[in-house]
Design an enzyme around this catalytic site. Structure first.
Site, PDB file in Angstrom:
ATOM      1  N   ARG A 173     -35.186  28.885  16.499  1.00 22.66           N
ATOM      2  CA  ARG A 173     -34.420  27.791  15.914  1.00 22.66           C
ATOM      3  C   ARG A 173     -33.432  28.410  14.921  1.00 22.66           C
ATOM      4  O   ARG A 173     -33.822  29.121  14.003  1.00 22.66           O
ATOM      5  CB  ARG A 173     -35.361  26.837  15.188  1.00 22.66           C
ATOM      6  CG  ARG A 173     -34.600  25.727  14.536  1.00 22.66           C
ATOM      7  CD  ARG A 173     -35.529  24.745  13.861  1.00 22.66           C
ATOM      8  NE  ARG A 173     -34.725  23.655  13.323  1.00 22.66           N
ATOM      9  CZ  ARG A 173     -34.971  23.054  12.177  1.00 22.66           C
ATOM     10  NH1 ARG A 173     -36.007  23.414  11.457  1.00 22.66           N
ATOM     11  NH2 ARG A 173     -34.196  22.083  11.760  1.00 22.66           N
ATOM     12  N   HIS A 200     -30.477  18.594  12.961  1.00 24.62           N
ATOM     13  CA  HIS A 200     -31.527  17.954  13.767  1.00 24.62           C
ATOM     14  C   HIS A 200     -31.033  17.704  15.197  1.00 24.62           C
ATOM     15  O   HIS A 200     -31.548  16.828  15.895  1.00 24.62           O
ATOM     16  CB  HIS A 200     -31.956  16.567  13.209  1.00 24.62           C
ATOM     17  CG  HIS A 200     -32.653  16.577  11.898  1.00 24.62           C
ATOM     18  ND1 HIS A 200     -32.506  15.570  10.979  1.00 24.62           N
ATOM     19  CD2 HIS A 200     -33.535  17.461  11.365  1.00 24.62           C
ATOM     20  CE1 HIS A 200     -33.248  15.823   9.916  1.00 24.62           C
ATOM     21  NE2 HIS A 200     -33.880  16.964  10.118  1.00 24.62           N
ATOM     22  N   ASN A 209     -39.510  29.616  14.135  1.00 18.94           N
ATOM     23  CA  ASN A 209     -38.659  28.939  13.157  1.00 18.94           C
ATOM     24  C   ASN A 209     -38.852  29.685  11.845  1.00 18.94           C
ATOM     25  O   ASN A 209     -39.863  29.529  11.176  1.00 18.94           O
ATOM     26  CB  ASN A 209     -39.108  27.475  13.044  1.00 18.94           C
ATOM     27  CG  ASN A 209     -38.252  26.681  12.086  1.00 18.94           C
ATOM     28  OD1 ASN A 209     -37.356  27.219  11.433  1.00 18.94           O
ATOM     29  ND2 ASN A 209     -38.534  25.391  11.986  1.00 18.94           N
ATOM     30  N   ARG A 248     -34.215  14.457  -0.666  1.00 17.61           N
ATOM     31  CA  ARG A 248     -32.744  14.619  -0.757  1.00 17.61           C
ATOM     32  C   ARG A 248     -32.071  13.274  -0.993  1.00 17.61           C
ATOM     33  O   ARG A 248     -32.495  12.263  -0.430  1.00 17.61           O
ATOM     34  CB  ARG A 248     -32.199  15.222   0.533  1.00 17.61           C
ATOM     35  CG  ARG A 248     -32.556  16.683   0.702  1.00 17.61           C
ATOM     36  CD  ARG A 248     -32.066  17.224   2.031  1.00 17.61           C
ATOM     37  NE  ARG A 248     -33.146  17.895   2.728  1.00 17.61           N
ATOM     38  CZ  ARG A 248     -33.161  18.176   4.020  1.00 17.61           C
ATOM     39  NH1 ARG A 248     -32.134  17.866   4.786  1.00 17.61           N
ATOM     40  NH2 ARG A 248     -34.190  18.782   4.568  1.00 17.61           N
ATOM     41  N   GLU A 268     -39.234  19.242  18.937  1.00 13.37           N
ATOM     42  CA  GLU A 268     -38.153  20.235  18.924  1.00 13.37           C
ATOM     43  C   GLU A 268     -38.618  21.572  19.499  1.00 13.37           C
ATOM     44  O   GLU A 268     -37.850  22.255  20.173  1.00 13.37           O
ATOM     45  CB  GLU A 268     -37.672  20.434  17.478  1.00 13.37           C
ATOM     46  CG  GLU A 268     -36.848  19.260  16.975  1.00 13.37           C
ATOM     47  CD  GLU A 268     -36.788  19.160  15.463  1.00 13.37           C
ATOM     48  OE1 GLU A 268     -37.823  18.802  14.858  1.00 13.37           O
ATOM     49  OE2 GLU A 268     -35.730  19.431  14.889  1.00 13.37           O
TER      50      GLU A 268
END
Ligand code: AMP
Length: 399
Positions: free
Chosen positions: A92, A181, A8, A242, A385
């Site tokens: 990813r 996601h 990633n 966020r 993940e």
């Protein structure tokens, strides 16, 4: 043992895991770690394996050098690429746009397509590409597979995917909901039918991925029909730093009246807002400690967060018509007993009843936390993940 290396990559960092894709989800990876401060005067590589942690500090000019340092460190500890069998590398990739609905084996053509998507993810996709190129340089003979964060939401129906803005402008600039996601929403939602004893083809569910970034999805018989993140990962529910959904007019106001630049507003909404913007902290453990001290800002941040979360859950209940399961996952969703309880409090009239004792059990694996009589099952399913990416990588490499 066929292993997958999962990468990633960010612009100046690279997270990695070496995984046996056939292992149980509760097994830790064979190795994991982080390359930090790539391209800066000082950098560091950290490797965790066999319960130990090793760190090497040195300047790391680029991702390929970082990865070769990881391999040297792995080799010292008996798990280097010539000592174990790495059959695939899974990457990813944040944005697959409308081009990718499924993971793919990376070729030059695929890499160019990912490059074409840079305008949609100007911060993320370039970093992902650099990571892919670096890894392909170091491991040229192993198949590399891209797994897209948007892939699971490729099938969103137009009513959920399109914004009500001028259609010509939207089409010309790729303005639509892509969702993010996706790997987590897919991995978690695929486990739910078996856990509640239903046929996957007849299961309607809501997945709440509540981490530092957070998103919710509505999944109808295995297919996503809506999700809270939008064209970018800034949209949807309130997150750690966020804002989630806000009136778009706020952006114009801050620019025109408050004199903030677009970059300043971008930073404000992505990094200085959400739970942190109200309370000063984004970690829910710290937020809870502040709430216990009766800190009013922490209470306010929590209440705004929960109010938003409940609004999304409610709207997805209507979108689905019938809900068989609501599942919590990721850092907050898996661990924060209070968030789960508040999110679904007083909804007995809708057939939702959390069992307080089951809810309070530690995060040891997938579990049902609703009462036996609850019509809607409530679950916690830990996400993974990296394992999902590892499984895709090995599967595609074998085809
Ligand atoms: P993630 O993005 O999925 O890694 O989630 C990270 C976030 O999970 C952290 O910022 C915390 O807010 C939250 N978190 C992690 N552990 C706990 C815990 N034991 N209790 C409450 N929140 C937690």
């Amino acid at each position: 043992m066929a292993l997958a290396l999962v990468l990633n990559s960010g612009s100046s960092s690279l997270k990695f895991q070496l995984i046996d894709p056939s292992a149980d989800a509760t097994q830790p990876p064979l190795a994991s770690g982080l390359v930090e401060q790539i391209g800066e005067p000082s950098g560091a590589v950290t490797l965790k394996t066999g319960g130990e942690k090793y760190t090497v500090s040195a300047p790391i000019p680029d991702h390929a050098v970082g990865l070769s340092m990881v391999f040297d460190l792995m080799t010292e500890h008996g798990i280097g690429p010539s000592q174990v069998e790495i059959t695939a590398v899974g990457h990813r990739v944040v944005h697959g746009g409308l081009l990718f609905s499924q993971p793919v084996v990376i070729t030059d053509e695929i890499l160019n397509m990912v490059r074409d998507l840079i305008p949609l993810a100007p911060l993320h996709n370039p970093a992902n590409i650099v990571g892919i190129e670096g890894a392909m340089e170091i491991l040229p003979d192993v198949p590399h597979v891209a797994v897209f964060d948007t892939g699971f939401f490729h099938s969103l129906p137009p009513a959920a995917a399109l914004y009500a803005i001028n259609a010509e402008v939207a089409a010309a600039h790729g303005v639509r909901r892509y969702g993010f996601h996706g790997t987590s929403h897919e991995y978690v939602s695929q486990q739910v039918p078996a856990l509640i004893g239903r046929d996957p083809e007849h299961t309607r569910q809501i997945v709440c991925h509540l981490g530092n970034g957070a998103s919710i999805s509505a999944v109808h018989n295995g297919k996503a029909i809506d999700t809270s993140m939008g064209m970018t990962p800034l949209a949807g529910i309130v997150m750690g730093t966020r804002s989630g959904d806000i009136d778009p007019g706020i952006v114009f106001h801050l620019h025109r009246s408050a004199g903030m630049s677009i970059d300043e507003i971008d930073t404000l909404l992505n990094k200085k807002s959400g739970v942190k913007g109200i309370s000063g902290v984004n970690d829910f453990r710290e937020l809870r400690a502040m709430i216990e001290q009766d800190n009013q800002d922490a209470w306010l941040a929590y209440n705004i967060y929960i109010h938003n979360l409940r609004k999304y859950i409610g709207s997805y209940m209507i979108a689905l018509g019938r809900v068989d399961a609501i599942t919590f996952t990721a850092g907050v969703g898996e661990n924060d007993v209070d968030v789960r309880a508040s999110a679904l409090q007083d909804l007995e009239v809708f057939g939702i009843e959390i069992d307080p004792e089951r809810n309070a059990l530690p995060n040891t694996g997938p579990r049902i936390i609703s009462t036996d009589s609850s019509k809607v099952k409530v679950l916690v399913v830990p996400t993974n993940e990296e394992l999902a990416i590892a499984r895709y990588a090995v599967q595609l490499a074998g085809e």
